[in-house]
Design an enzyme around this catalytic site. Structure first.
Site, short mmCIF file in Angstrom:
data_model
loop_
_atom_site.label_atom_id
_atom_site.label_comp_id
_atom_site.label_asym_id
_atom_site.label_seq_id
_atom_site.Cartn_x
_atom_site.Cartn_y
_atom_site.Cartn_z
N ASP A 302 43.75 34.29 43.18
CA ASP A 302 45.10 34.65 42.71
C ASP A 302 45.00 36.00 42.02
O ASP A 302 44.14 36.81 42.37
CB ASP A 302 45.63 33.56 41.77
N HIS A 325 44.87 38.78 44.22
CA HIS A 325 46.25 39.22 44.39
C HIS A 325 46.57 40.46 43.58
O HIS A 325 47.73 40.76 43.31
CB HIS A 325 47.22 38.09 44.01
#
Length: 498
Positions: A302, A325
């Site tokens: 993430d 991310h």
């Protein structure tokens, strides 16, 4: 008759002289002894400046008048040295360090002892693996400047029974002053059993080697892991926190979290989990101020770094990110909440094979503001969306349209270069709360496949300035400020009320 008298007189004189001589000799010896004892005392009884001690009028020295409990300056210095060198090794408190026995109580006992001593050190030695259940190392009654020296490896239990119905964190430090976590050790959340729908193995399987000499083992329960996944290492309500040198890997969810902390320093840490591990943020900041993150290597499933509401004065530099991310501010304003983020600098960052580069994401319906943000010297390599502002963030299939939004203003992009795989820039701003003060300077982003046309830059209700020409051209950014009607909506929506 006269002769007798003369002889008697001579005898009396002789006896008297003998008695006088004996008395004189004793007096001299006594005086000699007293002088010798005085010189002896002068040789050993001195004050701390090297001078003779003063004598009390009674004849006793000052030291003789001190009680047995009198604390000298030397005593104070020794005591301080002992405090500064107080080391509490978890092995001395019963830890086995074999990776099988439950060492939680030993860690708790070592911490309890160190908690009482300023500038003490809890040592987790190298060469051992410590299985530790969820634990909180708590203040606020602990002394300041405690060091947690992590050189060994700490692993989380993988049996469902150790987690009850679910916990939000595994290792937690709360309400402490000037705490340091340092070393070359590893915190391993063993998250694979959480990322899957069920544990990767059944601890009750008789074919598995689960034997141990200690009856107090953690992985003694079978069953599905709780739906609530814990953060590996969390700091809450603390001031002056330093984390340096350690590795955190395979967390069930977020690896390192700071919540309601101030004066935080994170340096030279390594965070690692597979790129497809769900919700495994690298570093998560929430309600924290005056934070510096530097020299970190972050690879996760993430956001490499996630900055949430209540954060200000955050400086991130010299960080490597990927997979992951990217670096994100948000999502902010979920469920109509107010979010306030300001004074954020992210610079000298390299991103490889990430979903996003630098991103701001907010939910519809929120309020508050994100302002005064600088993204500078960002090098991207095969990143899908290097630059993004998304005021329509939604992590599910459909989210209802709402009028209010978290205001976004004063966002500066300087020297963003590299390659992208989908779209170079994406500015999706709110109809009622447009983005303002977006500044672009020295943007050079190329398709990862030379000559291949991917998506063009996208802008919606985004206002600002092009300081230089950009590659590719981002002509969709509108100059100046939004209309007066939008400004009215902003003021009514409380976008700048932080």
């Amino acid at each position: 008759m006269s002769t007798f008298k003369l002889s008697s007189l001579a005898l009396i004189v002789l006896i008297a002289f003998s008695i006088w001589s004996s008395s004189l000799l004793e007096t001299c010896e006594a005086r000699k002894g007293k002088h010798h004892q005085w010189r002896k005392n002068q040789g050993v009884k001195r004050d701390y400046g090297g001078h003779h001690q003063h004598h009390h009028p009674s004849g006793h020295t000052l030291s003789a008048l001190k009680s047995d409990n009198y604390i000298t300056p030397e005593d104070i210095a020794v005591s301080a040295a002992q405090k500064n060198s107080a080391v509490y090794n978890v092995l001395d408190y019963g830890a086995k360090g074999d990776g099988k026995a439950d060492d939680t109580k030993a860690f708790a006992a070592a911490w309890a002892a160190a908690c009482k001593v300023q500038a003490s050190t809890v040592t987790v030695p190298s060469g051992s693996v410590f299985l530790v259940k969820p634990i909180s190392f708590s203040g606020p009654n602990c002394q300041t400047d405690i060091v947690f020296q992590l050189d060994g490896k700490i692993i989380a239990p993988t049996g469902a029974g150790a987690w009850g119905s679910g916990l939000l964190q595994w290792l937690e430090f709360t309400k402490l002053q000037r705490l340091t976590i340092r070393g070359k050790g590893v915190i391993d959340g063993q998250g694979a059993v959480w990322w899957n729908d069920s544990p990767t193995y059944d601890p009750t399987d008789e074919t598995a080697d689960n034997s141990t000499e200690d009856s107090q083992t953690v992985d003694s329960y079978s069953g599905k892991m709780p739906s609530t996944k814990p953060t590996a290492l969390r700091f809450y309500g603390s001031n002056g926190v330093t984390v340096t040198g350690i590795t955190i890997q395979n967390s069930p969810q977020t690896h390192l979290k700071f919540d309601s902390c101030t004066n935080v320093q994170v340096s030279a840490v390594t965070i690692s989990s597979p790129g497809n591990s769900p919700n495994t943020d690298g570093i998560h900041l929430q309600n924290s101020q005056d934070v510096v993150i530097s020299g970190a290597s972050l690879a996760c499933g993430d956001d490499c770094i996630s900055i949430q509401t209540g954060c200000s004065n955050v400086f991130i530099h010299n960080v490597n990110c990927g997979p992951g991310h990217g670096v994100s501010i948000g999502g902010l304003g979920k469920d109509g909440t107010k979010a306030c983020v300001s004074n954020i600098t992210v610079r000298d960052v390299k991103m490889q094979n990430t979903l996003n580069g630098v991103r701001i994401k907010t939910w519809q319906g929120g309020s508050g503001s994100v302002k005064n943000v600088m993204f500078a010297n960002i090098q991207v390599s095969e990143v899908e969306f290097p630059i993004m502002i998304d005021q329509y963030y939604c992590d599910k299939g459909h989210c209802a349209n709402k009028t209010s939004a978290v205001a976004v203003s004063g966002i500066n992009y300087v020297n963003i270069q590299g390659t992208y795989t989908s779209k170079p820039a994406h500015f999706a701003c709110s109809d009622s709360m447009p983005c303002t003060g977006v500044s672009l300077d020295t943007i050079d982003l190329k398709s990862v496949q030379s000559g291949m046309h991917l998506y063009d830059p996208f802008c919606w209700e985004a206002y600002g300035d092009l300081k230089t020409n950009t590659v590719p051209p981002i002509d969709c950014l509108m100059k100046g400020k939004p209309s007066s009607s939008s400004s009215t909506v902003q003021s009514q929506g409380g976008g700048y009320s932080c």
